[in-house]
Design a protein around this motif. Structure first.
Motif, PDB file in Angstrom:
ATOM      1  N   ARG A  29       0.843  -1.205   0.000  1.00 57.21           N
ATOM      2  CA  ARG A  29       0.000   0.000   0.000  1.00 57.21           C
ATOM      3  C   ARG A  29       0.873   1.248   0.000  1.00 57.21           C
ATOM      4  NH1 ARG A  29      -4.252  -0.744   4.732  1.00 57.21           N
ATOM      5  NH2 ARG A  29      -2.455   0.255   5.690  1.00 57.21           N
ATOM      6  N   ARG A  30       2.005   1.188   0.720  1.00 57.12           N
ATOM      7  CA  ARG A  30       2.900   2.341   0.753  1.00 57.12           C
ATOM      8  C   ARG A  30       3.480   2.619  -0.633  1.00 57.12           C
ATOM      9  NH1 ARG A  30       8.278   3.322   4.509  1.00 57.12           N
ATOM     10  NH2 ARG A  30       9.055   5.061   3.307  1.00 57.12           N
ATOM     11  N   ALA A  31       3.883   1.568  -1.334  1.00 56.87           N
ATOM     12  CA  ALA A  31       4.442   1.750  -2.670  1.00 56.87           C
ATOM     13  C   ALA A  31       3.402   2.322  -3.634  1.00 56.87           C
ATOM     14  CB  ALA A  31       4.986   0.424  -3.200  1.00 56.87           C
ATOM     15  N   LEU A  32       2.166   1.865  -3.528  1.00 53.07           N
ATOM     16  CA  LEU A  32       1.108   2.381  -4.393  1.00 53.07           C
ATOM     17  C   LEU A  32       0.798   3.840  -4.066  1.00 53.07           C
ATOM     18  CD1 LEU A  32      -1.309  -0.678  -4.434  1.00 53.07           C
ATOM     19  CD2 LEU A  32       0.193   0.090  -6.268  1.00 53.07           C
ATOM     20  N   GLY A  33       0.737   4.161  -2.779  1.00 51.01           N
ATOM     21  CA  GLY A  33       0.489   5.542  -2.374  1.00 51.01           C
ATOM     22  C   GLY A  33       1.628   6.461  -2.777  1.00 51.01           C
ATOM     23  N   ALA A  36       1.415   7.306  -6.441  1.00 56.18           N
ATOM     24  CA  ALA A  36       0.378   8.293  -6.747  1.00 56.18           C
ATOM     25  C   ALA A  36       0.836   9.702  -6.376  1.00 56.18           C
ATOM     26  CB  ALA A  36      -0.914   7.941  -6.007  1.00 56.18           C
ATOM     27  N   VAL A  37       1.414   9.859  -5.187  1.00 54.07           N
ATOM     28  CA  VAL A  37       1.871  11.182  -4.749  1.00 54.07           C
ATOM     29  C   VAL A  37       3.059  11.639  -5.592  1.00 54.07           C
ATOM     30  CG1 VAL A  37       2.818  12.483  -2.808  1.00 54.07           C
ATOM     31  CG2 VAL A  37       0.970  10.873  -2.421  1.00 54.07           C
ATOM     32  N   GLU A  39       3.585  10.983  -8.695  1.00 56.03           N
ATOM     33  CA  GLU A  39       3.053  11.431  -9.985  1.00 56.03           C
ATOM     34  C   GLU A  39       2.501  12.857  -9.877  1.00 56.03           C
ATOM     35  OE1 GLU A  39      -0.490  10.069 -12.983  1.00 56.03           O
ATOM     36  OE2 GLU A  39       0.661   8.518 -11.946  1.00 56.03           O
ATOM     37  N   ILE A  40       1.839  13.161  -8.770  1.00 52.48           N
ATOM     38  CA  ILE A  40       1.307  14.507  -8.562  1.00 52.48           C
ATOM     39  C   ILE A  40       2.449  15.504  -8.406  1.00 52.48           C
ATOM     40  CG2 ILE A  40       0.017  15.960  -6.956  1.00 52.48           C
ATOM     41  CD1 ILE A  40      -1.667  13.388  -6.367  1.00 52.48           C
ATOM     42  N   LEU A  41       3.450  15.143  -7.586  1.00 51.99           N
ATOM     43  CA  LEU A  41       4.581  16.035  -7.369  1.00 51.99           C
ATOM     44  C   LEU A  41       5.396  16.235  -8.648  1.00 51.99           C
ATOM     45  CD1 LEU A  41       5.811  14.839  -3.863  1.00 51.99           C
ATOM     46  CD2 LEU A  41       4.582  16.943  -4.419  1.00 51.99           C
ATOM     47  N   ALA A  42       5.531  15.195  -9.444  1.00 54.34           N
ATOM     48  CA  ALA A  42       6.276  15.321 -10.701  1.00 54.34           C
ATOM     49  C   ALA A  42       5.582  16.292 -11.639  1.00 54.34           C
ATOM     50  CB  ALA A  42       6.430  13.957 -11.369  1.00 54.34           C
ATOM     51  N   GLY A  43       4.249  16.320 -11.614  1.00 52.18           N
ATOM     52  CA  GLY A  43       3.516  17.264 -12.435  1.00 52.18           C
ATOM     53  C   GLY A  43       3.763  18.703 -12.021  1.00 52.18           C
ATOM     54  N   ILE A  44       4.160  18.894 -10.769  1.00 53.80           N
ATOM     55  CA  ILE A  44       4.431  20.238 -10.264  1.00 53.80           C
ATOM     56  C   ILE A  44       5.902  20.609 -10.445  1.00 53.80           C
ATOM     57  CG2 ILE A  44       4.477  21.659  -8.179  1.00 53.80           C
ATOM     58  CD1 ILE A  44       1.998  20.069  -7.245  1.00 53.80           C
ATOM     59  N   TYR A  45       6.797  19.714 -10.084  1.00 53.38           N
ATOM     60  CA  TYR A  45       8.224  20.039 -10.059  1.00 53.38           C
ATOM     61  C   TYR A  45       8.949  19.833 -11.381  1.00 53.38           C
ATOM     62  CZ  TYR A  45       8.152  20.872  -5.087  1.00 53.38           C
ATOM     63  OH  TYR A  45       7.884  21.401  -3.856  1.00 53.38           O
ATOM     64  N   GLU A  46       8.440  18.961 -12.240  1.00 58.66           N
ATOM     65  CA  GLU A  46       9.101  18.726 -13.522  1.00 58.66           C
ATOM     66  C   GLU A  46       8.565  19.711 -14.555  1.00 58.66           C
ATOM     67  OE1 GLU A  46      11.589  16.616 -13.963  1.00 58.66           O
ATOM     68  OE2 GLU A  46      11.443  15.947 -11.894  1.00 58.66           O
ATOM     69  N   PRO A  47       9.424  20.314 -15.374  1.00 62.40           N
ATOM     70  CA  PRO A  47       8.952  21.256 -16.398  1.00 62.40           C
ATOM     71  C   PRO A  47       8.097  20.565 -17.459  1.00 62.40           C
ATOM     72  CG  PRO A  47      11.363  21.166 -16.334  1.00 62.40           C
ATOM     73  CD  PRO A  47      10.856  20.180 -15.350  1.00 62.40           C
TER      74      PRO A  47
END
Length: 98
Positions: A29-33, A36-37, A39-47
């Motif tokens: 569950r930790r790996a899945l969570g 997901a997080v 992927e969200i952070l990459a959308g913010i921090y990656e150009p």
């Protein structure tokens, strides 16, 4: 060379049953969570394709945690810190401006 023999050669004795049981186990569950997080952070921090990032990319882990909570994403502060550290994402500090 079988993986168990290769690991044993490097001083890590492991039973074949243990190796195959771990390999066939579904992600935790930790790996899945974390995925997901991340992927969200990459959308913010990656150009994006134009090389631009949103204003939230300036946030450090504490502000990013608060931002995610405001968005309705329930995540622990230490998880945000760990994932940001693992991917090398950092907020902007006053010393970097200017």
């Amino acid at each position: 060379m079988p993986i168990c023999r290769a690991l044993s050669a490097h001083g890590v004795p492991i039973a074949p049953r243990t190796y195959w049981a771990r390999r066939s186990r579904p992600p935790s569950r930790r790996a899945l969570g974390d995925a997901a997080v991340t992927e969200i952070l990459a959308g913010i921090y990656e150009p994006d394709e134009r090389g631009r990032r949103p204003a939230e990319s300036l946030y450090g882990s504490l502000k990013m945690w608060a931002h995610l909570r405001r968005q309705g994403i329930g995540v622990a502060r230490c998880t945000v810190e760990r994932l940001m550290r693992a991917h090398g994402w950092r907020g902007v500090t006053r010393a970097q401006i200017g």
